[in-house]
Enzyme design. Structure first.
Site, PDB file in Angstrom:
ATOM      1  N   ASP A   1     -24.730 -39.105  35.685  1.00 58.71           N
ATOM      2  CA  ASP A   1     -23.688 -40.120  35.579  1.00 58.71           C
ATOM      3  C   ASP A   1     -23.919 -40.893  34.278  1.00 58.71           C
ATOM      4  OD1 ASP A   1     -21.703 -42.002  36.406  1.00 58.71           O
ATOM      5  OD2 ASP A   1     -22.294 -41.684  38.488  1.00 58.71           O
TER       6      ASP A   1
ATOM      7  N   ASP B   1     -18.548 -42.540  33.810  1.00 59.86           N
ATOM      8  CA  ASP B   1     -18.157 -43.709  34.588  1.00 59.86           C
ATOM      9  C   ASP B   1     -17.086 -44.532  33.870  1.00 59.86           C
ATOM     10  OD1 ASP B   1     -18.965 -45.443  36.938  1.00 59.86           O
ATOM     11  OD2 ASP B   1     -19.294 -46.875  35.329  1.00 59.86           O
TER      12      ASP B   1
ATOM     13  N   GLU C   1     -14.035 -40.553  35.011  1.00 62.57           N
ATOM     14  CA  GLU C   1     -13.518 -41.350  36.124  1.00 62.57           C
ATOM     15  C   GLU C   1     -12.342 -42.155  35.591  1.00 62.57           C
ATOM     16  OE1 GLU C   1     -14.807 -44.849  39.278  1.00 62.57           O
ATOM     17  OE2 GLU C   1     -15.449 -44.942  37.203  1.00 62.57           O
TER      18      GLU C   1
ATOM     19  N   HIS D   1     -18.610 -42.606  46.386  1.00 65.18           N
ATOM     20  CA  HIS D   1     -19.408 -43.772  46.793  1.00 65.18           C
ATOM     21  C   HIS D   1     -18.658 -45.093  46.678  1.00 65.18           C
ATOM     22  CE1 HIS D   1     -19.436 -43.591  42.513  1.00 65.18           C
ATOM     23  NE2 HIS D   1     -19.999 -44.783  42.441  1.00 65.18           N
ATOM     24  N   ASP D   2     -17.443 -45.068  46.152  1.00 61.33           N
ATOM     25  CA  ASP D   2     -16.653 -46.298  46.002  1.00 61.33           C
ATOM     26  C   ASP D   2     -15.518 -46.386  47.012  1.00 61.33           C
ATOM     27  OD1 ASP D   2     -18.096 -47.013  43.695  1.00 61.33           O
ATOM     28  OD2 ASP D   2     -16.717 -45.906  42.388  1.00 61.33           O
TER      29      ASP D   2
HETATM   30  C1  GLC Z   1     -17.454 -46.941  38.639  1.00 64.41           C
HETATM   31  C2  GLC Z   1     -18.504 -46.602  39.670  1.00 64.41           C
HETATM   32  C3  GLC Z   1     -18.741 -47.812  40.516  1.00 64.41           C
HETATM   33  C4  GLC Z   1     -19.236 -48.940  39.638  1.00 64.41           C
HETATM   34  C5  GLC Z   1     -18.308 -49.168  38.456  1.00 64.41           C
HETATM   35  C6  GLC Z   1     -18.988 -49.968  37.406  1.00 64.41           C
HETATM   36  O1  GLC Z   1     -16.240 -47.220  39.212  1.00 64.41           O
HETATM   37  O2  GLC Z   1     -18.122 -45.488  40.400  1.00 64.41           O
HETATM   38  O3  GLC Z   1     -19.636 -47.573  41.574  1.00 64.41           O
HETATM   39  O4  GLC Z   1     -19.341 -50.118  40.381  1.00 64.41           O
HETATM   40  O5  GLC Z   1     -17.892 -47.987  37.836  1.00 64.41           O
HETATM   41  O6  GLC Z   1     -19.966 -49.197  36.779  1.00 64.41           O
END
Ligand code: GLC
Ligand code: CA
Length: 558
Positions: free
Chosen positions: A102, A204, A260, A334-335
């Protein structure tokens, strides 16, 4: 068009996402770790995955569980050592599984040395690594933007009398990608990991790394949730950076990447993933995830229908490939809430609807991403009071809901039970023992109460379990060119809550019929089942009327 026969390996693999903190604890401190993952390498191989995406394992004060990185060259001691990391990659490699790391480069932790330097004085050489602005005349923040966790996006820093931008928490300052020196430092880090044999990167919140340099106010009547988002999403700087990374690092080393990209539509996504753009291999799009967002955003929860979901699937399945891009698919991460609690029915039809989600995921044209526990049909946590929550986003939302949005405690808790990220962060349920086989100690977050009914040990032993359905669907996809590469063609199903589609490649034809409802579905009599046999069915039973689907039934014909 995509060259199906010479397609890259990552188009026909399955990627499994691990949230290390919640996967498997090897030393009894209640926190999952790298040696825990090593213990479960055979489990991953059994499922049939080809790559593991590890959520961040770098040094971090853990304000956002590792997404606040304080040193990209170190492993967080809670998770283990660099030797453990090397052993993990060797153990996975023995089983044909590659590693995806990541990359978190929208921001760092405020304890990263760059930020410690940057905040120390206005003329520090690292000042420009972050985004610093003067207050307005009245001392208030430079503009009205708000971040992802229900707070204003600017933080005042007394040492130098300026504000810094932070789209997440105040301990996660945003990096300034306009700065050439910053770019070079980041590229070094990525190369360093690539040299260690990492085969892929998940990027990310990549579509927010560029900011509109005018830093304009968002319209006052824009909702609070991520206010100003269009000014810090999909900006030209992002494309510039991605092309640079691709040219220097990804293409020369054949590295697979996935961005993402929430709030990006097909057109914007194609600008990143169309092959001739030379930016990313693929993106995580969030249109299906955002179906239950109301006008007020993520916490303004609204119902959605199966028909809306089918339309999203069809559009991405057809328009992205037509534009020269490759799809990825995920139901959860995970979110997000647990997919079976959100897209399925986690009560009476839990097993069947969990299998249905697998049936769709492994029969559409995309690289599938499975988040840990989905293969067991794990459900939302159902926490009923704040003491059980661990996520900064949950705490911030709770404060915002009560103090600013005027919700009652009950309403705020109900929203958290549905939406909280902690739903997907409860420990993996390995067996029915006290802490579900996750730890011998006290887990950092409570184990879901349903571990006796839902756990890996029981499912591995049961031919008809959700796990074994995942395993079969993964194997079927791997051995069926039509499922890997055939065009997706939707067929009129004759029923609003049922979807039927076909995948064809050369003379192979696969047809999939799914019913996303507690009610049965009657299918259109013109659907042509001629020459097809069911190869996977989540609700085998007597009757077998081809034109009737049981509640949550999914059948794959070949
Ligand atoms: C992304 C991650 C999340 C995190 C955010 C800030 O959305 O998946 O878990 O809190 O970025 O890094
Ligand atoms: Ca541990």
């Amino acid at each position: 068009m995509i060259d199906k026969k010479n397609a890259e390996w990552w188009k026909s693999t399955v990627i499994y996402q691990i949230y290390p903190r919640s996967f498997k604890d090897s030393n009894g401190d209640g926190i999952g770790d790298l040696r825990g993952i090593i213990e479960k390498a055979d489990y991953l191989a059994e499922l049939g995955v080809g790559m593991v995406w590890l959520c961040p394992v770098y040094a971090s004060p853990n304000d956002d569980n590792g997404y606040d990185v304080s040193d990209y060259y170190q492993i967080n001691p809670e998770f283990g050592t660099m030797e453990d990391m090397e052993e993990l990659s060797a153990e996975l490699a023995k089983r044909g599984i590659k590693i995806m790391m990541d990359l978190v480069f929208n921001h760092t932790s405020d304890r990263h040395k760059w930020f410690i330097e940057s905040r120390s004085s206005r003329d520090n050489p690292y000042r420009d690594f972050y985004i610093w602005k003067d207050p307005r005349a009245d001392g208030s923040a430079p503009n009205n933007w708000r971040g992802y966790f229900n707070e204003p996006a600017w933080e005042y820093d007394e040492t130098t009398g300026q504000y810094y931008l932070r789209l997440y928490t105040k301990s996660m300052p945003d990096l300034n990608w306009e700065c050439r020196e910053l770019r070079e430092e980041v590229y070094k880090i990525i190369e360093w990991w690539a040299d260690k044999g990492v085969a892929g990167f998940r990027m990310d919140t990549i579509n927010t790394i560029g900011k509109d340099q005018r830093f304009p106010d968002a319209p006052e009547d824009a909702p609070d949730y991520v206010k100003g988002r269009p000014f810090f999403t999909n900006q030209p700087t992002m494309h510039d950076v991605l092309r640079e990374m691709n040219e220097r690092i990804f293409t020369p080393r054949s590295i697979v990447t996935v961005g993402e990209c929430s709030a990006s539509d097909i057109e914007e996504t194609l600008l990143m993933v169309a092959e001739d753009r030379h930016e990313l291999s693929m993106n995580h799009m969030f249109e299906h995830d955002e179906l239950d967002f109301g006008p007020g955003g993520a916490w303004d929860i609204v119902p959605f229908t199966a028909a809306q979901l089918f339309d999203v699937i069809e559009r991405w399945q057809t328009e992205l490939p037509a534009g020269g891009g490759w799809n990825s698919w995920f139901w959860g991460n995970h979110d997000l809430p647990r997919p079976v609690s959100r897209f399925g029915n986690d009560g009476k039809y839990r097993e069947r609807s969990a299998k249905l989600l697998a049936a769709i995921e492994f029969t559409i044209l995309a690289t599938p991403f499975v988040y840990q526990g989905e293969e067991l049909g794990m459900t939302n946590a159902g926490f009923d009071s704040m003491e059980h929550y661990r996520d900064v986003d949950a705490f911030n939302y709770y404060k915002y809901a009560i103090n600013e949005a005027g919700l009652s405690e009950e309403e705020a808790l109900a929203n958290l039970r549905y939406r909280s990220r902690d739903n997907a962060r409860t420990p993996m349920q390995w067996d029915a023992s006290e802490q579900a086989g996750f730890t011998d100690g006290t887990p950092w977050i409570e184990v879901n109460k349903n571990k006796d009914e839902i756990n890996a040990e029981a499912q591995l032993a049961d031919e008809n379990s959700v796990f074994n359905f995942y395993k079969k669907a993964i194997a079927l996809r791997a051995g069926t060119p039509a499922l890997l590469f055939g065009d997706f063609v939707r067929i009129e199903s004759g029923c609003e809550h049922a979807m039927v589609y076909e995948r064809r490649f050369e003379d192979e034809r696969v047809l999939v019929a799914v019913n996303m409802s507690d009610e049965p579905a009657s299918l259109d009599k013109s659907i042509d089942f001629c020459g097809l046999e069911p190869v996977l069915d989540n609700a085998l039973g007597p009757g077998n009327d081809l034109y009737r689907l049981e509640p949550w039934q999914a059948v794959i014909y070949k």
